[in-house]
Design a protein around this motif. Structure first.
Motif, PDB file in Angstrom:
ATOM      1  N   ASP A   1       0.902  -0.985  -0.175  1.00  0.00           N
ATOM      2  CA  ASP A   1       0.052   0.235  -0.028  1.00  0.00           C
ATOM      3  C   ASP A   1       0.970   1.212   0.022  1.00  0.00           C
ATOM      4  O   ASP A   1       0.746   2.343  -0.860  1.00  0.00           O
ATOM      5  CB  ASP A   1      -1.071  -0.119   1.303  1.00  0.00           C
ATOM      6  N   LEU A   2       1.833   1.380   0.806  1.00  0.00           N
ATOM      7  CA  LEU A   2       2.681   2.654   1.025  1.00  0.00           C
ATOM      8  C   LEU A   2       3.738   2.683  -0.185  1.00  0.00           C
ATOM      9  O   LEU A   2       3.501   3.842  -0.821  1.00  0.00           O
ATOM     10  CB  LEU A   2       3.726   2.167   2.131  1.00  0.00           C
ATOM     11  N   TYR A   3       4.056   1.314  -0.745  1.00  0.00           N
ATOM     12  CA  TYR A   3       4.901   1.602  -2.033  1.00  0.00           C
ATOM     13  C   TYR A   3       4.078   1.865  -3.227  1.00  0.00           C
ATOM     14  O   TYR A   3       4.694   2.617  -4.083  1.00  0.00           O
ATOM     15  CB  TYR A   3       5.735   0.228  -2.274  1.00  0.00           C
ATOM     16  N   THR A   4       3.134   1.374  -3.443  1.00  0.00           N
ATOM     17  CA  THR A   4       2.478   1.633  -4.770  1.00  0.00           C
ATOM     18  C   THR A   4       1.771   3.195  -4.736  1.00  0.00           C
ATOM     19  O   THR A   4       1.847   3.845  -5.793  1.00  0.00           O
ATOM     20  CB  THR A   4       1.116   0.870  -4.888  1.00  0.00           C
ATOM     21  N   LYS A   5       1.553   3.895  -3.629  1.00  0.00           N
ATOM     22  CA  LYS A   5       1.571   5.223  -3.380  1.00  0.00           C
ATOM     23  C   LYS A   5       2.706   5.978  -3.899  1.00  0.00           C
ATOM     24  O   LYS A   5       2.748   6.974  -4.422  1.00  0.00           O
ATOM     25  CB  LYS A   5       0.925   5.528  -2.002  1.00  0.00           C
ATOM     26  N   ALA A   6       3.863   5.709  -3.202  1.00  0.00           N
ATOM     27  CA  ALA A   6       4.943   6.291  -3.131  1.00  0.00           C
ATOM     28  C   ALA A   6       5.846   6.294  -4.758  1.00  0.00           C
ATOM     29  O   ALA A   6       6.233   7.154  -5.037  1.00  0.00           O
ATOM     30  CB  ALA A   6       6.288   5.850  -2.429  1.00  0.00           C
ATOM     31  N   ILE A   7       5.606   5.079  -5.300  1.00  0.00           N
ATOM     32  CA  ILE A   7       6.062   5.035  -6.804  1.00  0.00           C
ATOM     33  C   ILE A   7       5.295   5.986  -7.613  1.00  0.00           C
ATOM     34  O   ILE A   7       5.828   6.198  -8.939  1.00  0.00           O
ATOM     35  CB  ILE A   7       6.161   3.593  -7.114  1.00  0.00           C
ATOM     36  N   THR A   8       4.132   6.198  -7.531  1.00  0.00           N
ATOM     37  CA  THR A   8       3.385   6.923  -8.549  1.00  0.00           C
ATOM     38  C   THR A   8       3.771   8.435  -8.307  1.00  0.00           C
ATOM     39  O   THR A   8       4.110   9.086  -9.249  1.00  0.00           O
ATOM     40  CB  THR A   8       1.725   7.075  -8.123  1.00  0.00           C
ATOM     41  N   LYS A   9       4.380   8.920  -7.216  1.00  0.00           N
ATOM     42  CA  LYS A   9       4.801  10.163  -6.983  1.00  0.00           C
ATOM     43  C   LYS A   9       6.228  10.078  -7.456  1.00  0.00           C
ATOM     44  O   LYS A   9       6.797  11.106  -8.128  1.00  0.00           O
ATOM     45  CB  LYS A   9       4.799  10.766  -5.395  1.00  0.00           C
ATOM     46  N   ALA A  10       6.983   9.241  -7.258  1.00  0.00           N
ATOM     47  CA  ALA A  10       8.356   9.091  -7.658  1.00  0.00           C
ATOM     48  C   ALA A  10       8.431   9.088  -9.457  1.00  0.00           C
ATOM     49  O   ALA A  10       9.514   9.526  -9.886  1.00  0.00           O
ATOM     50  CB  ALA A  10       9.172   8.353  -7.158  1.00  0.00           C
TER      51      ALA A  10
END
Length: 93
Positions: A15-24
């Motif tokens: 959950d955390l990473y799928t959110k973060a990679i959209t930004k990065a």
């Protein structure tokens, strides 16, 4: 380990990473927004106890070109794809 157990262990990270990679990476890899959307649907289904996940995993395989890690991927993106691939495999076992 089955898919449900793996999901329960890795959901917070995914959950955390799928959110973060959209930004990065979203600007250079717009498919990542689709990965996030499909993961949200997987979460909803897993939490509801549903097992009809084939369509979502087929979408993930298409979006990620078979979970191929892009050359410019950070560690979070690489780990996200690896975990999704493991979850996919367990769901088909």
């Amino acid at each position: 380990m089955n898919a449900r157990q793996f999901f329960e262990q890795q959901d917070e990270t995914l959950d955390l990473y799928t959110k973060a990679i959209t930004k990065a990476h979203g600007a250079h890899h717009p498919e990542i927004f689709g990965v996030r959307k499909v993961y949200e649907e997987l979460q909803r289904k897993f939490r509801a106890g549903r097992t009809d996940l084939a369509e979502e995993f087929a979408q993930l395989r298409t979006l990620t070109h078979g979970y191929a890690i892009p050359d410019d991927a950070c560690g979070a993106l690489a780990l996200t794809y690896q975990l999704l691939q493991q979850l996919d495999a367990l769901s088909r076992a």
